[in-house]
Design an enzyme around this catalytic site. Structure first.
Site, short mmCIF file in Angstrom:
data_model
loop_
_atom_site.label_atom_id
_atom_site.label_comp_id
_atom_site.label_asym_id
_atom_site.label_seq_id
_atom_site.Cartn_x
_atom_site.Cartn_y
_atom_site.Cartn_z
N SER A 36 0.86 -1.18 0.00
CA SER A 36 0.00 0.00 0.00
C SER A 36 0.89 1.23 0.00
CB SER A 36 -0.91 0.04 1.22
OG SER A 36 -1.88 -0.98 1.20
N SER A 40 -3.36 -3.88 -2.83
CA SER A 40 -2.71 -2.61 -2.53
C SER A 40 -3.72 -1.50 -2.30
CB SER A 40 -1.78 -2.23 -3.69
OG SER A 40 -1.00 -1.10 -3.37
N ASP A 43 -3.69 2.23 -2.56
CA ASP A 43 -2.89 3.36 -3.04
C ASP A 43 -3.74 4.62 -2.99
OD1 ASP A 43 -0.69 1.59 -3.88
OD2 ASP A 43 -2.11 0.92 -5.40
#
Length: 358
Positions: A243, A281, A283
């Site tokens: 992340s 992830s 983001d």
């Protein structure tokens, strides 16, 4: 577990930052500290928790002066891949405003951190009549290098980060919310950078702070770099926990829609350094302005047609901040024996065929 305030910023005998190694990104000048705190009114504080090998965690506070439930600041948010727990997202996106400091921490500690932030605000004079509050807390998963299930962050740790937040140099690497973070096969953590941006006949300051913890293959100057390329043991990759939280601040007079455009480009910037943007992830980019635009005497909003220098600035600053997070980190071994090493400066420069100032 004792509260540990952030260590002193890197000095002459500690790992150097990208720009000091001749790896600065772009042509724009930086602010005096090349940090998010170069933006007037922005302060940063860390609390670092280290109890090896079990716990390597912490909390980082980004504190804009004057922000509060009755004095919100314009803000925008963008999720590149939304596998994360960025608390406060929906109200921030709906109203285009932020009313608390931004706190960063470990995934399973995010909820305790949010509760502590609410308590801190309610006790302050500006929180005396508050009946609704939207705490903004971001997270990355430090489960590879820390016992994430122990949820080690307590209210005292949050308050320490908030109350020690200061302007000036910002400690980077394995500190605060970056203590247990890894990225691109290396030990990573907190990184920051800033840019002085020519804008509409004047100048604006823009700064970013990243909590880097994402998968992919490092890319510098168009060249891919694996840990083995610079003599670093790769180790067991462990579970995917990638992340990245990116916080951008600027004193340019932007509205929430424009700040959302800025936040979007901060996430795009991760592609420059080789981010994988995987299924697991989270983001996120969050951008805030330090100028309140709701008053009649407030500055005029910058026209969209002149935003390109700010867009370039955030791309360059995020790329450099990620490099700083890798170069200033320290080696960490977690409770399951996983070890991650920082990006070593000398082998990197030898690989790239350059050196400081080249």
């Amino acid at each position: 577990m004792p509260v540990s305030p952030s260590p002193d910023p890197p000095g002459p005998t500690t790992p150097r930052r990208a720009r000091e190694l001749g790896l600065g990104v772009g042509d724009l000048l930086t602010g005096p500290h090349n940090a998010i705190t170069d933006v007037p009114g922005i302060r940063v504080g860390h609390t670092t928790l280290i109890h090896p090998p079990r716990v390597h965690s912490g909390v980082t506070a980004i504190v804009p002066d004057g922000v509060g439930p009755n004095t919100p600041l314009p803000a925008g948010v963008f999720a590149g891949n939304g596998y994360g727990k960025l608390l406060g997202t929906t109200q921030l996106a709906e109203l285009g405003a932020i009313e608390t400091p931004v706190l960063l921490t470990s995934t399973l500690s995010a909820f305790r951190v949010a509760d502590a932030l609410v308590g801190w605000i309610l006790e302050r004079p500006e929180g005396a009549d508050v009946r609704s509050l939207n705490p903004v807390v971001g997270e990355c998963n430090d489960g590879l290098l820390s016992d994430i299930r122990s949820r080690p962050i307590r209210e005292a740790h949050v308050r320490a980060a908030l109350e020690t937040a200061s302007a000036g140099p910002v400690a980077e690497g394995s500190v605060g919310a970056g203590t247990g973070m890894t990225a691109l096969g290396f030990k990573a953590g907190i990184g920051t950078s800033s840019r002085r941006v020519p804008l509409a006949g004047g100048e604006a300051l823009l700064g970013v702070l990243v909590q880097a913890n994402f998968a992919g293959t490092l890319r510098i100057s168009g060249r891919t770099i694996s840990p083995a390329d610079v003599g670093v043991p790769a180790g067991d990759p462990g579970p995917e926990t990638g992340s990245c939280m990116i916080v951008t601040a600027t004193d340019a007079p932007l509205d929430a829609r424009q700040l959302t455009r800025l936040a979007r480009r901060s996430v795009y910037a991760l592609a420059r350094v080789g981010a994988g943007y995987g299924h697991g992830s989270g983001d996120y980019g969050l951008a805030l302005g330090t100028r309140q635009l709701s008053t009649a005497a407030g500055p005029a909003v910058v026209p969209d047609v002149v935003l390109d220098p700010l867009f370039l600035a955030v791309l360059d600053a995020v790329e450099e901040a990620v490099l700083n997070s890798l170069l200033t980190a320290t080696r960490v071994t977690g409770p399951q024996g996983h070890t991650r090493y920082p990006l070593p400066a000398a082998p990197l420069l030898a690989l790239l065929g350059g050196g400081p100032g080249s």
